[in-house]
Design a protein around this motif. Structure first.
Motif: not given
Ligand code: SF4
Length: 260
Positions: A155-165, A190-193
């Protein structure tokens, strides 16, 4: 296209004016584990298989393409917010690119509207030139997808990837649906777009499960510090919704130069 009438608004999708589903059905099979151990299924799946079976003759986990309703947004003259995949995931891996392009083409033509897109397959967003009047959104991960549990790490990796995209997509509104808020997601934001976020409780039919207070407060702290506006779903039973709701009530004004 379904208008979210006032009587439905409180039980349905509170942050949109219309739903429009030229693509329908979804194979993600999202499920959520509730605090009491029960499993909640996708709301759209419940509607498709128990209320609107006639429109989903092959079940919900089937791809439906409805070109006959493609021009519906063009008929609505008043500026509106239109949720374009309330009964699907437009970015689902099974949806042909040509269909997605046709949907986006209508969004460009209907430049006076704002279209709201929400996906659990964020990486596919990068394959398209997304019109500026589409709010590009990602959903917080569920407990299960494709019939398999998602670990906390997944779940954490999914959120990280979503925000990167989202960081790599240039549209006026990038947003996240955190409904339900089912874990302490704040450190990942943190520091999300994100320009917008929707926060809600977990629901399973008529039952509602409130998120832990600290998860909400932590998310608020992070999101507000970075200027992310927040919409509190009506299913949160705290007074916060009265003083922090900050969702836009007007569609985005699109510069003439971007209108096709
Ligand atoms: S991606 Fe959306 S529509 Fe598809 S199963 Fe999950 S919650 Fe339902």
């Amino acid at each position: 296209m379904n208008k979210q009438f006032k009587t439905v608004r409180k039980r349905g999708i509170e942050w949109t004016d219309f739903t429009w589903n030229p693509v329908a059905g979804c194979k993600h099979s999202c499920r959520w584990t509730m605090p009491d151990g029960s499993i909640a299924e996708c709301y759209a799946e419940t509607v498709a298989e128990r209320v609107a079976q006639a429109a989903y003759p092959h079940g919900f986990e089937h791809h439906y393409w409805r070109p006959e309703i493609l021009d519906e947004p063009l008929k609505i003259k008043a500026q509106s917010k239109i949720f374009l995949d309330s009964m699907s995931d437009l970015m689902g891996h099974w949806v042909p690119a040509e269909e997605i392009e046709r949907v986006f083409d209508i969004c460009r033509q209907a430049h006076w509207h704002s279209f709201q897109l929400l996906t659990k397959n964020a990486p596919r967003l990068l394959e398209f030139d997304i019109p500026e009047n589409v709010w590009v959104g990602v959903s917080a991960p569920p407990s299960f997808m494709f019939g398999k549990p998602l670990s906390a790490d997944q779940q954490k990796r999914m959120v990280k990837r979503q925000l990167e995209v989202l960081r790599n997509i240039r549209v006026p509104i990038r947003w996240m649906s955190i409904e339900p808020l089912s874990f302490n997601i704040a450190p990942l934001l943190v520091d999300s777009p994100l320009e917008w976020a929707v926060i809600g409780a977990a629901t399973n039919g008529p039952k509602t499960y409130q998120p832990e207070r600290d998860w909400v407060l932590n998310a608020l702290k992070v999101l507000k510090a970075q200027g992310t506006k927040i919409f509190f779903k009506g299913n949160l039973d705290w007074p916060l919704d009265k003083w922090l709701e900050d969702f836009p009530d007007k569609p985005i004004q699109i510069p003439a130069v971007s209108v096709v």
